[in-house]
Design an enzyme around this catalytic site. Sequence first.
Site, PDB file in Angstrom:
ATOM      1  N   GLY A 168       0.963  -1.282   0.042  1.00  0.00           N
ATOM      2  CA  GLY A 168       0.103  -0.141   0.031  1.00  0.00           C
ATOM      3  C   GLY A 168       0.719   1.301  -0.013  1.00  0.00           C
ATOM      4  N   CYS A 169       0.497   2.209   0.955  1.00  0.00           N
ATOM      5  CA  CYS A 169       1.111   3.538   0.856  1.00  0.00           C
ATOM      6  C   CYS A 169       2.618   3.454   1.270  1.00  0.00           C
ATOM      7  CB  CYS A 169       0.164   4.482   1.903  1.00  0.00           C
ATOM      8  SG  CYS A 169      -1.476   4.962   0.888  1.00  0.00           S
ATOM      9  N   ALA A 170       2.958   2.425   1.951  1.00  0.00           N
ATOM     10  CA  ALA A 170       4.305   2.315   2.453  1.00  0.00           C
ATOM     11  C   ALA A 170       5.301   1.673   1.609  1.00  0.00           C
ATOM     12  CB  ALA A 170       4.596   1.398   3.806  1.00  0.00           C
TER      13      ALA A 170
ATOM     14  N   LEU B 228       3.612   5.307   5.761  1.00  0.00           N
ATOM     15  CA  LEU B 228       2.770   4.718   6.482  1.00  0.00           C
ATOM     16  C   LEU B 228       1.875   3.826   5.621  1.00  0.00           C
ATOM     17  CD1 LEU B 228       2.064   7.180   9.042  1.00  0.00           C
ATOM     18  CD2 LEU B 228       3.378   5.227   9.377  1.00  0.00           C
TER      19      LEU B 228
END
Length: 349
Positions: free
Chosen positions: A140-142, A334
Amino acid sequence: MRPAALLSLATSVPPHIFLQKDVMNAAWGIFGSRFPDYERFAGIFTNTGIIKRHGVKPFDWYLTQRGWPERTAAFHEGAEALFVDAATKALANANLRPADVDTVVTVCSTGIATPSLDARVARRMGFRSDISRVPVFGLGCAGGASGLSIASRLAQARPGTNILLVTVELCSLALRLDELTKANIIATSLFADGAAAVVLRAGDGGETLIEAAGEHLWPDTLDVMGWNVDPLGFGVILRRTIPEFVTTELKPALTQVLGRMKLKLADIDKFICHPGGAKVVDAIETALSLDQGTLEHERQVIADYGNMSAPTVLFILERARAKGLPPRSLLTALGPGFTASCVSLRHAA
């Protein structure tokens, strides 16, 4: 082992531009009469800090309910095009040809492709037949930070080889007209499409070195962020207030990660952070005791491109490099898990 050097970085976005005001108006038409107290949540669109963003399909395409086959076809077409564009530019910036790439790391969590994206574009790119492929899903965003960490370790393991990292996310394809949830409204207000590519090599050149990397996984946080999969495709999970979580939890986590790197927060000259949205940027500045407005690149990227998930932090790194990096930066993001992923960068002036 000699550290990996960042030789080049390039970004790419699809051609269709969506103004935030137009998305907000369309969302009123889609959700306004069906979502209880929608007016109370509509302010989310103006609080994101987003002015415009990009999508792989024309605006009207998203106004009709799409099933899994249509979303997957759009994903393959759009992700392959972004992969090729970002990777081609990054290799050119490093004065390399696709045939010079020894390993390609592909990070993506917004679509499924088997064979993976790197194989689907291999002939178009001109990769060698003996190239090593490392597709990574679920970060994901990480993914921008974690992908950089993975690619740097692969470069260290084989000094002198060329490692290509490509992060590509088509978050717009997860827009759901059927889900009358706050999480879906937030996702509609935030997410966009984009790609970034990085070329790394250990033991040979480059002013910016990957000094160290680390992660922090919070226990019992599976409900913070992720996908819910059903017959129509991906549906977003956002079940906690992330800005509040960041305010209380980020600093202790980064302190632990840096401690394992033999560093302290005071050793960091610049933070390069995945922004999430405007409120998340504010929360990061509060958590790390930064002056308000310190994360200017983060606010500029979210305003111009929205939240593109994994590539976003690399868009911010691109701007920071153009302005000039200080001796030590910490790149953080994160993502689902719930996880903080960190990469320490050393830069020679």
